[in-house]
Each structure stands twice: as C-alpha cells, then as structure tokens.
Scaffold this motif. Structure first.
Motif, short mmCIF file in Angstrom:
data_model
loop_
_atom_site.label_atom_id
_atom_site.label_comp_id
_atom_site.label_asym_id
_atom_site.label_seq_id
_atom_site.Cartn_x
_atom_site.Cartn_y
_atom_site.Cartn_z
N UNK A 1 12.68 -27.88 -40.81
CA UNK A 1 12.11 -29.20 -40.51
C UNK A 1 12.16 -29.54 -39.03
N UNK A 2 12.38 -28.53 -38.18
CA UNK A 2 12.47 -28.79 -36.75
C UNK A 2 11.25 -28.21 -36.03
N UNK A 3 10.09 -28.42 -36.65
CA UNK A 3 8.79 -28.06 -36.08
C UNK A 3 8.59 -26.55 -35.97
N UNK A 4 9.29 -25.78 -36.81
CA UNK A 4 9.19 -24.34 -36.72
C UNK A 4 8.17 -23.69 -37.61
N UNK A 5 7.67 -24.40 -38.62
CA UNK A 5 6.77 -23.73 -39.57
C UNK A 5 5.41 -23.40 -38.95
N UNK A 6 4.85 -24.30 -38.16
CA UNK A 6 3.53 -24.04 -37.57
C UNK A 6 3.56 -22.87 -36.60
N UNK A 7 4.48 -22.82 -35.61
CA UNK A 7 4.45 -21.67 -34.72
C UNK A 7 4.73 -20.35 -35.44
N UNK A 8 5.55 -20.37 -36.49
CA UNK A 8 5.79 -19.13 -37.22
C UNK A 8 4.51 -18.65 -37.90
N UNK A 9 3.79 -19.56 -38.57
CA UNK A 9 2.53 -19.17 -39.21
C UNK A 9 1.51 -18.74 -38.16
N UNK B 1 2.07 -17.26 -35.41
CA UNK B 1 2.45 -15.96 -34.88
C UNK B 1 2.28 -14.83 -35.89
N UNK B 2 2.69 -15.05 -37.13
CA UNK B 2 2.77 -13.94 -38.08
C UNK B 2 1.84 -14.07 -39.27
N UNK B 3 1.18 -15.23 -39.43
CA UNK B 3 0.31 -15.46 -40.57
C UNK B 3 1.07 -16.07 -41.74
N UNK B 4 0.32 -16.69 -42.64
CA UNK B 4 0.93 -17.41 -43.76
C UNK B 4 1.76 -16.51 -44.66
N UNK B 5 1.20 -15.37 -45.07
CA UNK B 5 1.88 -14.52 -46.05
C UNK B 5 3.23 -14.03 -45.54
N UNK B 6 3.27 -13.51 -44.31
CA UNK B 6 4.53 -13.01 -43.77
C UNK B 6 5.50 -14.15 -43.50
N UNK B 7 4.99 -15.28 -43.02
CA UNK B 7 5.86 -16.44 -42.79
C UNK B 7 6.52 -16.89 -44.09
N UNK B 8 5.73 -16.92 -45.17
CA UNK B 8 6.28 -17.31 -46.47
C UNK B 8 7.37 -16.34 -46.90
N UNK B 9 7.11 -15.06 -46.76
CA UNK B 9 8.11 -14.06 -47.16
C UNK B 9 9.39 -14.20 -46.36
N UNK B 10 9.27 -14.40 -45.05
CA UNK B 10 10.45 -14.54 -44.19
C UNK B 10 11.26 -15.78 -44.57
N UNK B 11 10.56 -16.90 -44.81
CA UNK B 11 11.26 -18.15 -45.09
C UNK B 11 11.81 -18.19 -46.51
N UNK B 12 11.01 -17.80 -47.50
CA UNK B 12 11.43 -17.94 -48.90
C UNK B 12 12.56 -16.99 -49.26
N UNK B 13 12.63 -15.84 -48.58
CA UNK B 13 13.74 -14.92 -48.83
C UNK B 13 14.94 -15.19 -47.94
N UNK B 14 14.73 -15.95 -46.86
CA UNK B 14 15.79 -16.23 -45.87
C UNK B 14 16.42 -14.93 -45.36
N UNK B 15 15.60 -13.88 -45.25
CA UNK B 15 16.13 -12.60 -44.78
C UNK B 15 16.20 -12.56 -43.26
N UNK B 16 16.89 -11.56 -42.75
CA UNK B 16 17.00 -11.39 -41.31
C UNK B 16 15.88 -10.50 -40.79
N UNK B 17 15.35 -10.88 -39.65
CA UNK B 17 14.30 -10.12 -38.97
C UNK B 17 14.91 -9.51 -37.71
N UNK B 18 14.87 -8.20 -37.60
CA UNK B 18 15.45 -7.52 -36.45
C UNK B 18 14.56 -7.67 -35.22
#
Length: 262
Positions: free
Chosen positions: A160-168, A170-187
C-alpha cells in the motif's frame, strides 16, 4: 525547509546535499533499516523542501541491507515508542485509514518528480516497504547480494505504499501478481532479467557504480533531462497523438530556453 538532522535521526534517516546531489540514507542499521511512519513523513518533507538545484536523489541503506521493510513492532500490542500505533489504525474508520495511508504514500510518490532523477542503491534485503521504496525510484543500482520480496500478503496485508503500479509497469501484470501473491524472494540476477534492476554489480562496486551513474546523469543539460524524464513518464499512460503533442510542446520550451542561453 529541510528537516533538521535531529528530526531525521529520530525518524531513522540522514541526509547530505552535495551541489546538485541529495543523498538520503536509511540509517537504522541495528534494525536493518526497518521503516516506521515517522520515516515516511520525513521522506515526504525532504521531497517537499528540495529546491530546483537538486538534479539527482540517491537513496541507500546503512549497514547490512537496504531495508527489511516495515518495523514489525508496529503490529505488536506495544507498538514502537513515538510512532503511530498500527493496531489502533486497524480499528479506525475506513476513511481515517485511507487518509492516514495517503500521508504515508507521500514519502514514496515524490521520488518520481521529473525535476530530478532518483536512484535506489540496493544491497542485502529490500523487503516489503523496502521493495516499494526501491520501486518508487526511477533507477535501481543493485548489488549481487540483493533480494527483493513483496512480503505484505504473507502478513495478511497488501502493498500500500505506491508500489503496485511501478512493479506492474516494470514486469507486467502476470509476473507482478506471481511475485506478490507468493511473497517469494527475487534475486538480483532475476531482478535484472525482469527489468527491476538497472544494473547488478558486485557488492564492493555498488557505491562506485552509483557514483558513476550520477556523474553521467549530471553530464547533460538539466532542462533537457527534466523534459525528457517527464516525457518518458507520460509515455506510459498517454496515447500516441497526445504523446506526440507533449514532445512538440516540450521541444518548443527547449528551443526557447536554448535561444535564451539555457
């Protein structure tokens, strides 16, 4: 007016200004630069106070990482001394919650002001709010040991700190969803592949790489860089005809400025 050094220290920050470069350091290494509301308010105050002489803003973290995210003490019954109590906010009226978070977001959104270019210098962890702060910047110079994670869903929260738009963006909706919904680490290497990282370098070369980038950004005409930054920002949302008009209009301003010696 910029916040005082004491006020910044109390909010886990420090600031140095060297000519056209402002460097903000998240400065609570003993707490892995975890973030609190006073930090967000101080970041917003810095953004509001910077003058037009500033052309580059660098954000970095002291100690072992950029930022481990939200100080989880905020979610405890005791809270964090001197900070707004998150459990109290959770029980507030919806509009109070919405307005309060809007104030927090101001600590992030100012970093896209086209008057300057913002750079996140990321090493170690950039988790949750730390990831969102890095995403708020225009560019990200990343050490090989960096790990990004949008941890909020694992805590039952949303970013909720204005991060969803820049992430989408940069990486597109599908990858952004996967990164956020799994809360996994990105190297760091994956961040480079996805376009999150502008550059990935050895830890020992991180600051020197950032410094070189700053000098390269300062090498060109300030007015032209600012106009170009604004154009690239608008290109993400405008249709072609609107964007073409913006280009023509910006060029007219540059012609006038160059004719006047600027």
């Amino acid at each position: 007016m910029l916040p005082s050094a004491d006020a910044l220290a109390a909010s886990r920050l420090s600031l140095s200004v060297d000519g056209p470069v402002a460097t903000i350091t998240l400065n609570a290494p003993d707490r892995r630069n975890s973030q609190v509301p006073s930090m967000w308010h101080s970041l917003a105050a810095i953004g509001a106070a910077l003058d037009d002489e500033i052309r580059v803003v660098v954000l970095r973290g002291a100690g072992s990482c950029f930022s481990a995210g939200l100080d989880l003490g905020l979610l405890s019954p005791e809270g964090v001394p001197g900070e707004e109590h998150m459990l109290g906010l959770m029980n507030a009226a919806d509009q109070t919650i919405i307005d309060t978070i809007d104030g927090y977001q101001q600590g992030f959104t100012w970093l896209t002001d086209p008057r300057f270019i913002s750079i996140a210098e990321v090493h170690g962890y950039a988790i949750g709010a730390g990831f969102q702060l890095a995403l708020a910047c225009d560019l990200r110079v990343v050490a090989e040991d960096a790990w990004f994670c949008m941890k909020e869903p694992a805590l039952g929260l949303v970013p909720d700190l204005a991060g969803t738009k820049p992430l989408v963006d940069l990486v597109g909706y599908s990858r952004a969803l996967e990164i956020c919904a799994t809360a996994r680490q990105v190297s760091a290497p994956e961040a480079a592949d996805l376009g999150i990282a502008t550059a990935v370098v050895p830890v020992a070369e991180l600051q020197a790489t950032t410094d070189d980038l700053v000098q390269a950004l300062l090498a060109n005409n300030a007015g032209a860089v600012r106009e170009t930054t604004a154009l690239l920002q608008s290109a993400r949302v405008e249709d072609l005809d609107t964007q073409r008009l913006a280009e023509r209009t910006a060029q007219a301003r540059r012609f006038r400025a160059l004719a006047a010696g600027g």
